[in-house]
Design a protein around this motif. Structure first.
Motif, PDB file in Angstrom:
ATOM      1  N   ASN A   1       0.861  -1.188   0.000  1.00  0.00           N
ATOM      2  CA  ASN A   1       0.000   0.000   0.000  1.00  0.00           C
ATOM      3  C   ASN A   1       0.897   1.238   0.000  1.00  0.00           C
ATOM      4  O   ASN A   1       1.463   1.608   1.035  1.00  0.00           O
ATOM      5  CB  ASN A   1      -0.910  -0.008   1.225  1.00  0.00           C
ATOM      6  N   ILE A   2       1.010   1.892  -1.136  1.00  0.00           N
ATOM      7  CA  ILE A   2       1.981   2.983  -1.288  1.00  0.00           C
ATOM      8  C   ILE A   2       1.365   4.355  -1.021  1.00  0.00           C
ATOM      9  O   ILE A   2       2.025   5.376  -1.235  1.00  0.00           O
ATOM     10  CB  ILE A   2       2.629   2.956  -2.684  1.00  0.00           C
ATOM     11  N   ILE A   3       0.120   4.380  -0.574  1.00  0.00           N
ATOM     12  CA  ILE A   3      -0.491   5.663  -0.206  1.00  0.00           C
ATOM     13  C   ILE A   3      -0.165   5.922   1.263  1.00  0.00           C
ATOM     14  O   ILE A   3      -0.863   5.477   2.174  1.00  0.00           O
ATOM     15  CB  ILE A   3      -2.015   5.645  -0.454  1.00  0.00           C
ATOM     16  N   ASP A   4       0.931   6.629   1.494  1.00  0.00           N
ATOM     17  CA  ASP A   4       1.408   6.894   2.856  1.00  0.00           C
ATOM     18  C   ASP A   4       0.713   8.142   3.397  1.00  0.00           C
ATOM     19  O   ASP A   4       1.112   9.275   3.100  1.00  0.00           O
ATOM     20  CB  ASP A   4       2.923   7.115   2.863  1.00  0.00           C
TER      21      ASP A   4
ATOM     22  N   ILE B   1       2.820  -0.353  14.681  1.00  0.00           N
ATOM     23  CA  ILE B   1       2.301   0.148  13.401  1.00  0.00           C
ATOM     24  C   ILE B   1       3.451   0.423  12.436  1.00  0.00           C
ATOM     25  O   ILE B   1       3.383   0.080  11.253  1.00  0.00           O
ATOM     26  CB  ILE B   1       1.449   1.419  13.617  1.00  0.00           C
ATOM     27  N   VAL B   2       4.526   1.026  12.952  1.00  0.00           N
ATOM     28  CA  VAL B   2       5.694   1.293  12.105  1.00  0.00           C
ATOM     29  C   VAL B   2       6.317  -0.017  11.640  1.00  0.00           C
ATOM     30  O   VAL B   2       6.639  -0.186  10.458  1.00  0.00           O
ATOM     31  CB  VAL B   2       6.733   2.150  12.847  1.00  0.00           C
ATOM     32  N   LEU B   3       6.486  -0.966  12.576  1.00  0.00           N
ATOM     33  CA  LEU B   3       7.059  -2.266  12.214  1.00  0.00           C
ATOM     34  C   LEU B   3       6.229  -2.946  11.136  1.00  0.00           C
ATOM     35  O   LEU B   3       6.768  -3.475  10.154  1.00  0.00           O
ATOM     36  CB  LEU B   3       7.140  -3.171  13.444  1.00  0.00           C
ATOM     37  N   TYR B   4       4.918  -2.940  11.319  1.00  0.00           N
ATOM     38  CA  TYR B   4       4.047  -3.585  10.334  1.00  0.00           C
ATOM     39  C   TYR B   4       4.171  -2.909   8.974  1.00  0.00           C
ATOM     40  O   TYR B   4       4.230  -3.571   7.933  1.00  0.00           O
ATOM     41  CB  TYR B   4       2.586  -3.557  10.794  1.00  0.00           C
ATOM     42  N   GLY B   5       4.200  -1.572   8.980  1.00  0.00           N
ATOM     43  CA  GLY B   5       4.285  -0.851   7.723  1.00  0.00           C
ATOM     44  C   GLY B   5       5.569  -1.113   6.961  1.00  0.00           C
ATOM     45  O   GLY B   5       5.585  -1.113   5.736  1.00  0.00           O
ATOM     46  N   LEU B   6       6.649  -1.368   7.692  1.00  0.00           N
ATOM     47  CA  LEU B   6       7.958  -1.529   7.058  1.00  0.00           C
ATOM     48  C   LEU B   6       8.296  -2.972   6.667  1.00  0.00           C
ATOM     49  O   LEU B   6       9.088  -3.198   5.754  1.00  0.00           O
ATOM     50  CB  LEU B   6       9.054  -1.007   7.992  1.00  0.00           C
TER      51      LEU B   6
ATOM     52  N   THR C   1       8.620  -6.820   5.301  1.00  0.00           N
ATOM     53  CA  THR C   1       8.287  -7.563   4.086  1.00  0.00           C
ATOM     54  C   THR C   1       7.678  -8.897   4.518  1.00  0.00           C
ATOM     55  O   THR C   1       8.323  -9.683   5.215  1.00  0.00           O
ATOM     56  CB  THR C   1       9.527  -7.805   3.209  1.00  0.00           C
ATOM     57  N   SER C   2       6.448  -9.125   4.116  1.00  0.00           N
ATOM     58  CA  SER C   2       5.704 -10.262   4.644  1.00  0.00           C
ATOM     59  C   SER C   2       6.269 -11.606   4.198  1.00  0.00           C
ATOM     60  O   SER C   2       6.238 -12.582   4.953  1.00  0.00           O
ATOM     61  CB  SER C   2       4.225 -10.158   4.253  1.00  0.00           C
ATOM     62  N   CYS C   3       6.794 -11.695   2.974  1.00  0.00           N
ATOM     63  CA  CYS C   3       7.299 -12.992   2.510  1.00  0.00           C
ATOM     64  C   CYS C   3       8.490 -13.466   3.327  1.00  0.00           C
ATOM     65  O   CYS C   3       8.592 -14.640   3.679  1.00  0.00           O
ATOM     66  CB  CYS C   3       7.670 -12.913   1.029  1.00  0.00           C
ATOM     67  N   SER C   4       9.423 -12.557   3.650  1.00  0.00           N
ATOM     68  CA  SER C   4      10.571 -12.966   4.454  1.00  0.00           C
ATOM     69  C   SER C   4      10.132 -13.330   5.871  1.00  0.00           C
ATOM     70  O   SER C   4      10.704 -14.227   6.499  1.00  0.00           O
ATOM     71  CB  SER C   4      11.619 -11.852   4.490  1.00  0.00           C
ATOM     72  N   PHE C   5       9.104 -12.680   6.363  1.00  0.00           N
ATOM     73  CA  PHE C   5       8.557 -12.994   7.678  1.00  0.00           C
ATOM     74  C   PHE C   5       8.005 -14.421   7.697  1.00  0.00           C
ATOM     75  O   PHE C   5       8.299 -15.214   8.599  1.00  0.00           O
ATOM     76  CB  PHE C   5       7.440 -11.988   8.003  1.00  0.00           C
ATOM     77  N   VAL C   6       7.225 -14.756   6.680  1.00  0.00           N
ATOM     78  CA  VAL C   6       6.600 -16.073   6.609  1.00  0.00           C
ATOM     79  C   VAL C   6       7.620 -17.163   6.286  1.00  0.00           C
ATOM     80  O   VAL C   6       7.680 -18.215   6.939  1.00  0.00           O
ATOM     81  CB  VAL C   6       5.463 -16.077   5.571  1.00  0.00           C
ATOM     82  N   ARG C   7       8.444 -16.924   5.268  1.00  0.00           N
ATOM     83  CA  ARG C   7       9.413 -17.947   4.875  1.00  0.00           C
ATOM     84  C   ARG C   7      10.461 -18.182   5.962  1.00  0.00           C
ATOM     85  O   ARG C   7      10.903 -19.313   6.181  1.00  0.00           O
ATOM     86  CB  ARG C   7      10.084 -17.552   3.564  1.00  0.00           C
ATOM     87  N   GLY C   8      10.866 -17.107   6.642  1.00  0.00           N
ATOM     88  CA  GLY C   8      11.835 -17.264   7.724  1.00  0.00           C
ATOM     89  C   GLY C   8      11.285 -18.128   8.837  1.00  0.00           C
ATOM     90  O   GLY C   8      11.997 -18.962   9.415  1.00  0.00           O
TER      91      GLY C   8
ATOM     92  N   PHE D   1      12.959  -4.944   6.186  1.00  0.00           N
ATOM     93  CA  PHE D   1      12.188  -3.773   5.803  1.00  0.00           C
ATOM     94  C   PHE D   1      12.196  -3.616   4.286  1.00  0.00           C
ATOM     95  O   PHE D   1      13.180  -3.957   3.628  1.00  0.00           O
ATOM     96  CB  PHE D   1      12.756  -2.506   6.445  1.00  0.00           C
ATOM     97  N   PHE D   2      11.115  -3.087   3.738  1.00  0.00           N
ATOM     98  CA  PHE D   2      11.032  -2.959   2.283  1.00  0.00           C
ATOM     99  C   PHE D   2      11.871  -1.799   1.756  1.00  0.00           C
ATOM    100  O   PHE D   2      12.129  -1.714   0.549  1.00  0.00           O
ATOM    101  CB  PHE D   2       9.576  -2.809   1.825  1.00  0.00           C
ATOM    102  N   GLU D   3      12.307  -0.897   2.642  1.00  0.00           N
ATOM    103  CA  GLU D   3      13.201   0.170   2.225  1.00  0.00           C
ATOM    104  C   GLU D   3      14.190   0.452   3.355  1.00  0.00           C
ATOM    105  O   GLU D   3      13.882   0.221   4.529  1.00  0.00           O
ATOM    106  CB  GLU D   3      12.430   1.432   1.852  1.00  0.00           C
ATOM    107  N   PRO D   4      15.384   0.908   3.037  1.00  0.00           N
ATOM    108  CA  PRO D   4      16.398   1.140   4.076  1.00  0.00           C
ATOM    109  C   PRO D   4      15.959   2.233   5.051  1.00  0.00           C
ATOM    110  O   PRO D   4      15.485   3.295   4.635  1.00  0.00           O
ATOM    111  CB  PRO D   4      17.630   1.588   3.275  1.00  0.00           C
ATOM    112  N   THR D   5      16.093   1.984   6.329  1.00  0.00           N
ATOM    113  CA  THR D   5      15.783   2.983   7.351  1.00  0.00           C
ATOM    114  C   THR D   5      16.368   2.528   8.683  1.00  0.00           C
ATOM    115  O   THR D   5      16.499   1.327   8.932  1.00  0.00           O
ATOM    116  CB  THR D   5      14.264   3.190   7.506  1.00  0.00           C
ATOM    117  N   ASN D   6      16.714   3.472   9.513  1.00  0.00           N
ATOM    118  CA  ASN D   6      17.177   3.154  10.862  1.00  0.00           C
ATOM    119  C   ASN D   6      16.222   3.712  11.918  1.00  0.00           C
ATOM    120  O   ASN D   6      16.594   3.909  13.063  1.00  0.00           O
ATOM    121  CB  ASN D   6      18.596   3.694  11.090  1.00  0.00           C
TER     122      ASN D   6
END
Length: 297
Positions: free
Chosen positions: A163-166, A191-196, A198-205, A218-223
């Motif tokens: 969902n790219i409508i931030d 909420i921040v964790l969920y937004g950032l 990537t669900s596939c790595s969460f499930v596959r991991g 995370f789907f984009e680099p951030t600290n």
């Protein structure tokens, strides 16, 4: 005692006729007044027809949306020239507002959702406001406390990998403070964790290690937040992903909407009873769990 509060109490005593009256505290009276005010705002919005330009303006006036969704406003503008599409948007908007009015939520939270104009932003089979309240209500039905259910209420407020409508910017301390003031620091962090994430790595991991993951990608680099998560974080994020994928099916009754839930069938053992029942619905339609089946090929 405040004079207005005294006169209100006196009027209630007269209506009662006789006998003692249970007096409302000033705090309760203020909360009741605030709820009535929010209901009035909702009723006015329901009664107001919204033009295509007004739907578009919600996007063009928001710099957060331009960052990742620069073409969305133009798509809205072109699509809403069709009277049928505009009518559908308005129907969805009214449905969302009615759902918010009926929801068992603090008036402050309702006002925040109204300030963000979530009823004017499209989200799959419903408007954002409708979907967000639906995810919240699912989590409450599954027995979760408000701290977790409120994550569902604002799960995509900062956007997600899909969902790219931030509507708000997780990188902005001011935006984060707005959300924290409504739901608390702990819920806002989820909420921040969920937004950032990537669900596939969460499930596959989780599948590959046979246990809950201890960090998220995370789907984009951030600290802005560390990627390490606790067991409580894992279970909250797992539950939320299932509720978010399942809610559109609950709202639309279209089995095709269950497709997004295929990847989360691998999380079943970590879920609440309600979450497991949702997964069972998904498995009934999509029984296999290869990477291709779960949409993570």
């Amino acid at each position: 005692m405040d004079r207005r509060f005294f006169l209100q109490t006196l009027a209630l005593s007269s209506l009662a006729g006789c006998g003692p009256v249970q007096m409302m505290s000033p705090a309760s009276a203020a909360a009741s007044t605030k709820a009535a005010t929010v209901d009035e705002i909702i009723d006015r919005r329901i009664a107001t027809n919204v033009t295509g330009d007004e739907f578009v303006a919600v996007l063009t006036a928001n710099p957060n949306i331009v960052r990742r969704a620069p073409k969305t406003a133009a798509a809205y503008r072109a699509g809403l020239r069709d009277p049928a599409a505009l009518a559908q948007f308005n129907q969805g908007r009214i449905k969302a507002l009615r759902r918010l009015k009926a929801a068992d939520l603090d008036p402050t939270i309702k006002m925040f959702m109204l300030d963000l104009q979530l009823e004017k932003v499209d989200h799959s089979v419903a408007m954002c406001m409708d979907h967000f309240v639906g995810v919240y209500e699912l989590l409450r039905q599954w027995g979760h406390r408000d701290e977790i259910a409120h994550v569902g209420l604002f799960h995509a407020i900062y956007g997600t990998e899909f969902n790219i409508i931030d509507l708000l910017n997780y990188k902005s301390p001011a935006d984060r403070a707005r959300v924290q003031s409504v739901v608390g620091d702990g819920t806002e962090r989820w909420i921040v964790l969920y937004g950032l994430l990537t669900s596939c790595s969460f499930v596959r991991g989780t599948r590959d290690t046979g246990k809950p993951v201890t960090s998220v990608d995370f789907f984009e680099p951030t600290n802005v937040l560390p990627r390490a998560i606790s067991d409580d974080d894992f279970r909250t994020l797992a539950e939320l992903q299932v509720a978010n994928a399942y809610e559109p099916y609950v709202s639309s009754k279209r089995q095709s909407e269950l497709g997004l839930g295929r990847k989360f069938t691998l999380l079943r053992e970590y879920l609440s009873t309600g979450g497991q029942a949702a997964i069972d619905d998904v498995l009934r339609v999509f029984p296999k769990n290869t990477d291709a089946d779960i949409g993570c090929a």
